[in-house]
Design an enzyme around this catalytic site. Sequence first.
Site, PDB file in Angstrom:
ATOM      1  N   GLU A   1      20.225  18.569  37.613  1.00 41.58           N
ATOM      2  CA  GLU A   1      21.371  17.667  37.769  1.00 41.58           C
ATOM      3  C   GLU A   1      21.533  17.108  39.186  1.00 41.58           C
ATOM      4  O   GLU A   1      22.654  16.917  39.647  1.00 41.58           O
ATOM      5  CB  GLU A   1      22.662  18.386  37.349  1.00 41.58           C
ATOM      6  CG  GLU A   1      22.629  18.804  35.894  1.00 41.58           C
ATOM      7  CD  GLU A   1      23.802  19.691  35.493  1.00 41.58           C
ATOM      8  OE1 GLU A   1      24.250  19.578  34.360  1.00 41.58           O
ATOM      9  OE2 GLU A   1      24.253  20.528  36.316  1.00 41.58           O
TER      10      GLU A   1
HETATM   11  C1  TNX Z   1      24.751  22.756  32.987  1.00 41.25           C
HETATM   12  S1  TNX Z   1      22.282  24.307  32.764  1.00 41.25           S
HETATM   13  C2  TNX Z   1      24.422  23.243  34.238  1.00 41.25           C
HETATM   14  C3  TNX Z   1      25.391  24.057  34.978  1.00 41.25           C
HETATM   15  C4  TNX Z   1      26.689  24.199  34.237  1.00 41.25           C
HETATM   16  C5  TNX Z   1      26.419  24.392  32.777  1.00 41.25           C
HETATM   17  C6  TNX Z   1      27.652  24.631  31.967  1.00 41.25           C
HETATM   18  C7  TNX Z   1      22.125  23.796  34.191  1.00 41.25           C
HETATM   19  C8  TNX Z   1      20.849  24.002  34.785  1.00 41.25           C
HETATM   20  N1  TNX Z   1      23.158  23.183  34.780  1.00 41.25           N
HETATM   21  O1  TNX Z   1      25.587  23.519  36.250  1.00 41.25           O
HETATM   22  O2  TNX Z   1      27.352  25.291  34.756  1.00 41.25           O
HETATM   23  O3  TNX Z   1      25.774  23.245  32.275  1.00 41.25           O
HETATM   24  O4  TNX Z   1      27.323  24.973  30.653  1.00 41.25           O
END
Ligand code: TNX
Length: 570
Positions: free
Chosen positions: A347
């Site tokens: 992300e």
């Molecule tokens: C996605 S899974 C994210 C996290 C959040 C999560 C909540 C991932 C690698 N990144 O930053 O906490 O969703 O479900």
Amino acid sequence: MSRTPRTGVARAVTPAAGALARSATQAAGRLLTPPTIGLGDVVPAPASVRPRPAADFVLAADAAIRVSADADARAVADHLAELLRPATGYPLPVADLPPAPGPLQLTLSAAAPHGPVATVSGDAEGYRLDIDPDTVRITAGTATGLFHGVQTLRQLLPAAVESRTPVAQHWVVPGGSIVDRPRFPYRGAMLDVARHFFGVEDVCRVIDHLARYKLNHLHLHLTDDQGWRIAVDSWPRLATVGGRTAVGGGPGGWYTAADYRRIVGHAARRHVTVVPEVDLPGHTNAALVAYPELAPDGVAPPPYTGTEVGFSYVDPTNERTYDFVADVLGELAALTPGPWLHIGGDEAYKVKGAAYTGFVERAQRIVAGLGRTVVGWHQIAPAGQVDGRVLQWWGTDGDDPAVAEAVRRGARVILSPGNHAYLDMKYAPDTPIGHDWAGLIDVHRAYHWDPATHLTGVPAEAVLGVEAPLWTESVTSLAEIEFLLFPRLPALAELAWSAPSTRSWAGLRARLAGHGPRWHAAGITFHPSPEIPWPAGPADQALTPAADPHRGPVPHQPAPGRDHTAPDTR
Ligand code: TNX
């Protein structure tokens, strides 16, 4: 020193409360004990189970534990004694084998485990458990195998063995033989200590939960926008400034090097490897608050206590960023005995294309230079291959061409499918905490997928294993962690350990039902999922988790209307 005001408060237990907790635990242990335990009532399901009904073993008060003369094996024998002493009240002295064989034997043997499923060579974690009226013998090629055998033996004793105080009980172990080994070498869970901070004691208890179910990796998500949780000597403000925040505005906290070593040591004694994650280049607001020089505009952002993602990043065009990455990962590597360093990579929406892959490739090289194997969330797939690199896949659609291509170039994969393995997803629409962006995950959904075939273009040989992540935006206490872990974590552990031919949903449901009384006796909060046929018992024993008198009351008592309870008998 951990900054853990919550757990500190929970420990203040008055003698009266302690006595009450003790008698409640004893009563629950007696009342919830299922009448019989079968040799196959083990989670994860063992590879081979051969009951011998006339060969039950009864643990005697004067039993001794005998173990091969080896320091690591001896540590496992001591662990077994520590597990059994509180509930049995027996002294259970530990001594080397030979000369006197003794009724409980832990034997290291180069030839073990032998038996019908032990034809796979190099199985470092397998064990064999033989129970007859005179002896319980665990045989394994390694101390890790012995440790897993001990966890199986623990599950074959009555549920009251989980009591921390003596219980009057006939300590019967069902007769027969188990030969067992794991399907996948990497079996893990992740705890996000960045969104909310959890102190050393809480993390150690989570490690204990992993070990019960033969999970062998704890991934710690140590840094995120809302908090930096590990002290770094060369960049001290990361913890002292970046560690002071948490989701919702709580006090935060961080681990000193000594705290982190305690976690790693506790894990090592349970044959669990810690995988530390520093999430880069995104999810870095807390780092930027501490060191604005890493921010693209050089300006400190405000501290962040919300739950959005994808807005922050360290500047990939600034050389100082790579000093930071090298220093942080270098210090973490020095504190971490295990082979893995996780660099996050998810992300980072504002670092695109070559700027992103270039950053990841430099971070990968830094990890390789430290002699460690790099792990990253699957977004790092387009970056160049380095030896042994591991992608942690958290998608919800098993068609992921970028991951399949990275695997063709040599990457291996840890599977954490968001819609099956994300323990922060709600069980059901009315689950009081958790998310639902990847769907609702009840126990059936957690269990119904096959790691070996889940991702198109990723063959079983490229699958290192399974990990169940627990993100903690909505999780603020140990009881809430446990509520989300149980009963899904044991179900996921079975996917990672047990061969498909040995397991089934019907079998899992029945075996998990028998674990409810164990969790109750151990003071573990769990979700009384209606999918599981929990054993019936008097209503009052089903409503509150038994508190462990040595830990104080369960730290977070469920608020009225919240469903954080021991088995529901409806
Ligand atoms: C996605 S899974 C994210 C996290 C959040 C999560 C909540 C991932 C690698 N990144 O930053 O906490 O969703 O479900």
